[in-house]
Scaffold this motif. Structure first.
Motif, short mmCIF file in Angstrom:
data_model
loop_
_atom_site.label_atom_id
_atom_site.label_comp_id
_atom_site.label_asym_id
_atom_site.label_seq_id
_atom_site.Cartn_x
_atom_site.Cartn_y
_atom_site.Cartn_z
N GLY A 1 -6.77 -11.26 -42.42
CA GLY A 1 -5.35 -11.91 -41.46
C GLY A 1 -4.93 -12.45 -41.52
O GLY A 1 -3.40 -13.02 -41.23
N LYS A 2 -4.99 -13.18 -42.87
CA LYS A 2 -4.01 -14.13 -44.00
C LYS A 2 -3.01 -13.02 -44.62
O LYS A 2 -2.96 -12.64 -45.19
N PHE A 3 -1.75 -13.74 -45.29
CA PHE A 3 -0.46 -13.33 -46.44
C PHE A 3 -0.86 -13.85 -48.04
O PHE A 3 -1.65 -15.01 -47.76
N PHE A 4 -0.83 -12.91 -48.33
CA PHE A 4 -0.29 -13.32 -49.29
C PHE A 4 1.46 -13.02 -49.89
O PHE A 4 1.89 -12.02 -50.00
N LEU A 5 2.29 -13.73 -51.17
CA LEU A 5 3.11 -13.77 -50.96
C LEU A 5 3.44 -13.41 -52.89
O LEU A 5 2.98 -14.24 -53.71
N GLY A 6 4.09 -12.57 -53.35
CA GLY A 6 3.98 -11.87 -54.60
C GLY A 6 4.97 -12.30 -54.99
O GLY A 6 6.19 -11.03 -54.98
N LEU A 7 5.31 -12.96 -55.80
CA LEU A 7 6.64 -13.53 -56.89
C LEU A 7 6.91 -12.68 -57.59
O LEU A 7 6.37 -13.05 -59.22
N CYS A 8 8.07 -12.35 -58.09
CA CYS A 8 8.28 -11.55 -59.33
C CYS A 8 8.78 -12.79 -60.49
O CYS A 8 9.85 -13.39 -60.11
N ILE A 9 8.26 -13.14 -61.38
CA ILE A 9 8.96 -14.02 -62.47
C ILE A 9 8.82 -13.40 -63.50
O ILE A 9 7.88 -12.93 -64.52
N GLU A 10 10.87 -14.20 -63.54
CA GLU A 10 11.12 -12.73 -65.05
C GLU A 10 10.65 -12.61 -66.09
O GLU A 10 10.32 -13.68 -66.61
N ASN A 11 9.87 -11.85 -66.74
CA ASN A 11 9.14 -12.50 -68.52
C ASN A 11 7.76 -13.54 -67.81
O ASN A 11 7.62 -13.76 -69.57
N GLY A 12 7.47 -14.21 -67.29
CA GLY A 12 6.83 -14.92 -66.98
C GLY A 12 7.45 -16.05 -67.27
O GLY A 12 6.11 -17.12 -67.69
N ARG A 13 8.64 -16.55 -66.94
CA ARG A 13 9.22 -17.56 -67.53
C ARG A 13 9.58 -18.58 -66.33
O ARG A 13 10.02 -18.31 -65.29
N ILE A 14 8.41 -20.02 -66.35
CA ILE A 14 9.10 -20.88 -65.14
C ILE A 14 9.78 -21.09 -65.33
O ILE A 14 10.26 -22.33 -66.27
N LEU A 15 11.70 -21.57 -65.08
CA LEU A 15 12.17 -22.71 -64.99
C LEU A 15 13.46 -22.74 -64.26
O LEU A 15 13.59 -21.54 -63.73
#
Ligand code: SF4
Length: 228
Positions: free
Chosen positions: A22-36
């Motif tokens: 009943g809850k949700f998840f959000l899949g976030l695309c992280i380009e090349n795995g780089r968080i900046l």
């Protein structure tokens, strides 16, 4: 008894999904795995705000993307607005291919790199996105990967199409892996200049668009037309 299960794709489910309780998840695309943080997309700040203000569990996928999980329906809009405030979209990328492509870090971080990878890949994929849209293939998940040397940290050797650095601006071109990650690609060309890649990819995608059977994926098309 366990339910039968098969891996049909290495892709992550991006965007909003019901997670089964009943809850949700959000899949976030992280380009090349780089968080900046970039001026137009402050991803690092956005994720810090999500963690501190919402406290939802965050999961890292094998593709370097993120899932924000356990989100009640009534908080979806609030979370989407918070992300948008930092320039981060909750929607999947422009094409299905862009959702699953990947490049290794290569220059300047990796001392083994023979060619650029992560730094040049987004601009290359912008061009390939345009080609996919020209050919009406924007919904087709075609696995494209690039690495800066033959060590292949971005797993180019089982991608549909892949470029492996050999020297500055030069790449070996592989084709014929699969979206399920269960087939090795073969060497198509020993050396391709970086500037030649968009036209080379276009020629392969044009053949696919012309010769594919209805509903056939690029991986299936390749297996049918290039049996080993
Ligand atoms: S594939 Fe080569 S260049 Fe890329 S991260 Fe691995 S070792 Fe470095």
């Amino acid at each position: 008894p366990p339910r039968p299960f098969s891996f049909a794709t290495v892709a992550d489910p991006l965007g909003w999904h019901e997670q089964g309780d009943g809850k949700f998840f959000l899949g976030l695309c992280i380009e090349n795995g780089r968080i900046l943080d970039r001026p137009e997309r402050r991803l690092r700040q956005a994720l810090r705000a999500v963690a501190t203000e919402f406290g939802f569990p965050i999961r890292l996928t094998a593709n370097g993307n993120l899932f924000l999980a356990n989100i009640p329906r009534e908080r979806k809009v609030q979370l989407g607005e918070l992300l948008a405030g930092y320039g981060v979209s909750s929607a999947p990328p422009r094409t299905a291919t862009r959702s699953i492509c990947h490049a290794c870090v290569a220059l300047p971080t990796c001392g083994l790199a023979l060619a650029e990878s992560e730094r040049v890949f987004p601009a290359l994929m912008d061009k390939i996105d345009g080609i996919l849209e020209d050919l009406g293939l924007q919904e087709e998940p075609i696995l494209i990967r690039m690495s800066g040397c033959p060590n292949g940290c971005s797993r180019p050797y089982n991608a549909d199409l892949a470029f492996v650095g050999r020297a500055p601006g030069k790449y070996a071109f592989f084709a014929g892996g699969s979206l399920a990650g269960d087939r090795l690609a073969g060497l198509e060309k020993k050396s391709v200049g970086f500037e030649e890649i968009p036209s080379l990819v276009r020629s392969y995608l044009e053949a696919f668009a012309r010769e594919r059977l209805p509903e056939e994926s690029f991986s299936q098309y390749w297996a049918r037309t290039r049996p080993r």
